[in-house]
Scaffold this active site. Structure first.
Site, PDB file in Angstrom:
ATOM      1  N   ASP A 349      -1.058  -4.869  -4.009  1.00 32.87           N
ATOM      2  CA  ASP A 349      -2.303  -4.165  -4.300  1.00 32.87           C
ATOM      3  C   ASP A 349      -3.489  -4.951  -3.736  1.00 32.87           C
ATOM      4  OD1 ASP A 349      -3.857  -2.113  -5.918  1.00 32.87           O
ATOM      5  OD2 ASP A 349      -4.589  -3.984  -6.822  1.00 32.87           O
ATOM      6  N   GLU A 385      -1.415  -3.154   0.764  1.00 32.78           N
ATOM      7  CA  GLU A 385      -2.531  -2.209   0.700  1.00 32.78           C
ATOM      8  C   GLU A 385      -3.671  -2.933   1.414  1.00 32.78           C
ATOM      9  OE1 GLU A 385      -4.942   0.531  -2.520  1.00 32.78           O
ATOM     10  OE2 GLU A 385      -4.454  -1.521  -3.090  1.00 32.78           O
TER      11      GLU A 385
END
Length: 709
Positions: A349, A385
């Site tokens: 993330d 990401e």
């Protein structure tokens, strides 16, 4: 009860049971004292001062302490926020290396290191004890019979990812026993696995399962919950809320059983991990673990006033990855999940935040260098990401060679194309062919660097992408101010639910267009759970706080959307059967000897090859492409030559039907109609086109032809 305290060992960190007793070890560079706090079944606390310190690790061994023992730490030291120190022994702290955590964190002023009544808030010092609101770390028995289970190591080009949520995927499943729904055991149930197998999925990407803060104050006050889980408070313990059998260590074995069951079915497990920040928030956040253990070591603080936190994540803090102990924590966690929990990979993330050694994103940051040199992690799937909210944080295409990336440009381009937005065809062609402009031109990566997706947990699911022009986030309690306002969505003529048959038909067709584009593009496709069923969030594009039917997969939709589910299954099977759609190397566009054509040819509706000028035309909405399956450069796993059928694909995002002529080189052949997204399923009857015929492609639809002979 008398408890003997032996010196113990500096390694491993956390609690480690050796069969006779337990060693406890906690790193804190700036602490002046550490208390180990043991809790009995009645929550009576026994405090033991750890007197041994080696290399900033406080450690001790207690004979007779074994699995199921609940514990925490109280850490003494200076409370001087302007210098970055926030020690407060009134706060019970979670062990950052705990392998299990018993229950959820409560909510109340006791969690905070400062007094709420102070005008300067966090500069004050709270004497309230937090132990009754803090779940306890648990000593565990890590032994487990894996029965020969190993990482699957599915090749990237054969991978199809399904992003899902442990709870949401099974919470409403009618064929899973109620007591198992929403748990690791529910995810391992044959009914859940059968759906994934029949769909053709090769890997599940699980939204965060590290133990996280379920009820942050701003949500608890509104009766909502942190559903997504992007507020980790520990990087080793599986989230206890997903356990069916209890939380004093049972969740550890349940997670392992889930992985083992998925592996038996040929399905890899990828974890969405959040090493960029924790659930402790900014300077006004609670003291739960790292803040109270050694705030100035674990977090990035503002240089000229260490009271405040650098925030590249939008969540209040950023881990200080430049600190050796923070790197060690992350690397120990990653290795643990691979070696002890058998997970097959990770999706990081806001990975750009991990690359920040100072303020700029540096793709050669220490974090990436260490991963590349690690023999355990260099051979698992690594997905970034590739953005954060800081300056220069959008880094799509800039990660190192071992990494794949969520390709946000793919999502945006494909959405714009199918909603009829003016956008250059060249951009669509790049995305369809694996985004060589991002991954090949600058660093020599391969098509598997691109994780192609159209929908993900953050934003509209596929049904809502074609059903809403605007977000409808009222249920989140923020007057719909939260969430992305530019969704690149189109409601097809009516906002939300409708009974207009023309609108419904168009929406169904658009869903098939999106799925077909996703599954037949080069790169690695990722589906969002429930898209194959027509799952809706009722227009909510930021359901992070919706632990409810807004977020859960609705299995009753299977009957209503049977054609959509079957179409998705057929598409995935089609991709898996035809290597021309999942090449390991780039298209070269080079002429194939003796045929006068290339391995890929793009052409206009009139059959002429697309010129350089035409790639830049923003109003063009239709294009065709030939993919030659006879010329696949990468050999098979045993060195054999790979050969496939050849295909022509037509994409028409125009609002009117267009007739395509085939390029002259293909007119002496016969072509079989395989897919027409105007139809609810793959074409079952034999429809053959002579190469001289015009090929009708309906408005807003796709057509796939297979070369015969």
């Amino acid at each position: 009860m008398y408890l003997a305290l032996w010196p113990g060992k500096v390694y491993p960190l956390g609690s480690y049971w050796d069969g006779k007793g337990t060693n406890f070890a906690l790193f804190s560079e700036n602490a002046t004292g550490v208390e180990l706090c043991l809790f009995d079944r009645d929550d009576k606390e026994t405090r033991i001062h750890l007197t041994e310190v080696s290399n900033f690790v406080w450690h001790g061994y207690i004979p007779g302490i074994g699995p199921g023992q609940r514990y925490g730490f109280r850490v003494h030291g200076p409370y001087s926020p302007h210098e970055g120190h926030r020690f407060n022994p009134n706060k019970l702290l979670l062990d950052p290396y705990a392998k299990a955590i018993d229950g959820d964190i409560g909510n109340g002023p006791e969690l905070f290191g400062y007094s709420w009544e102070s005008p300067e808030a966090d500069l004050s010092f709270s004497e309230l004890d937090s132990a009754h609101l803090i779940p306890k770390s648990v000593v565990v028995d890590e032994s487990f019979d894996w029965e020969g289970d190993r990482l699957l190591r599915t090749p990237w080009h054969e991978t199809i990812i399904y992003e899902t949520h442990v709870k949401g995927f099974t919470k409403l499943h009618p064929d899973i026993p109620e007591e198992l729904r929403g748990t690791y055991a529910g995810m391992a149930h044959p009914a859940a696995i059968e759906h994934l197998q029949r769909l053709g999925i090769s890997a599940v990407e699980l939204m965060p399962v590290h133990h996280f803060l379920s009820y942050p104050g701003h949500l608890a006050d509104k009766g909502l919950k942190n559903y997504w889980g992007y507020d980790s408070v520990n990087y080793f313990a599986p989230h206890s809320g997903y356990s069916a059998g209890g939380s004093t260590g049972q969740q550890l074995n349940e997670f392992k059983e889930m992985v083992k069951a998925l592996h038996r079915a040929g399905i890899e497990v990828i974890l969405d991990v959040v090493y960029n920040h924790t659930g402790e928030g900014n300077h006004l956040g609670p003291t739960l673990s790292l803040r109270g253990i050694d705030n100035s070591v674990y977090y990035r603080l503002v240089d000229d006033d260490k009271r405040y936190y650098m925030d590249f994540t939008g969540c209040g803090n950023s881990l200080h990855v430049g600190q050796p102990q923070v790197l060690k924590l992350i690397m120990d966690s990653l290795r643990y999940w691979v070696l002890e929990m058998h997970v097959d990979g990770f999706r990081f993330d806001l990975a750009s935040a991990l690359a920040r050694e100072l303020y700029e994103v540096n793709s050669l940051a220490a974090f990436f260098d260490i991963i590349h040199q690690d023999p355990v992690l260099a051979d698992v799937k690594l997905i970034a990401e590739p953005w954060d909210i800081g300056d220069g944080g959008y880094q799509v295409g800039n990660f190192p060679v071992l990494w794949s990336e969520w390709n946000g440009k793919y999502r945006d381009t494909v959405r714009d194309f199918w909603r009829g937005e003016n956008s250059i065809l060249g951009e669509f062609a790049y995305r369809f062919t694996g985004s060589p402009d991002l991954y090949f031109q600058f660093n020599g990566r391969r098509p598997n660097a691109s994780i192609n997706f159209i929908t993900a947990h953050d934003g509209f699911p596929l049904n809502d992408l074609v059903s809403y022009n605007e977000k409808h986030n009222e249920a989140n309690g923020e007057n719909s101010q939260d969430g992305e306002s530019h969704n690149r969505s189109w409601n097809c003529g009516a906002e939300g639910e409708t009974d207009d048959p023309e609108v419904l038909q168009l929406r169904e067709q658009q869903r098939r267009n999106f799925l077909l584009t996703l599954m037949l593009s080069q790169g690695i496709p990722m589906m969002l759970a429930g898209d194959e069923l027509g799952r809706t969030q009722q227009g909510n594009n930021n359901a992070y706080c919706q632990d409810s039917e807004i977020s859960w997969t609705n299995w009753e939709l299977q009957e209503k959307n049977e054609n959509l589910l079957d179409f998705a299954r057929e598409l995935i099977y089609f991709r898996r059967q035809h290597p021309v759609f999942r090449r390991r190397k780039w298209f070269q566009g080079q002429a194939i000897h003796g045929t006068g054509v290339s391995d890929i040819v793009w052409f206009n509706p009139d059959g002429t090859e697309t010129s350089d000028e035409q790639w830049e035309i923003g109003y063009a909405k239709a294009i065709g492409v030939f993919l030659d399956g006879r010329q696949i450069p990468s050999p098979g796993p045993q060195g054999q030559r790979i050969s496939d059928d050849s295909f022509i694909l037509f994409f028409n995002a125009h609002y009117e039907m267009i007739e395509f002529a085939l390029p002259e080189a293909f007119r002496q052949k016969q072509w079989q109609l395989t897919i027409d997204t105007k139809e609810p399923r793959f074409i079952q009857e034999e429809i053959i086109f002579n190469g001289e015929q015009m090929i009708p492609v309906n408005a807003r639809s796709s057509v796939v032809l297979r070369l015969l002979g």
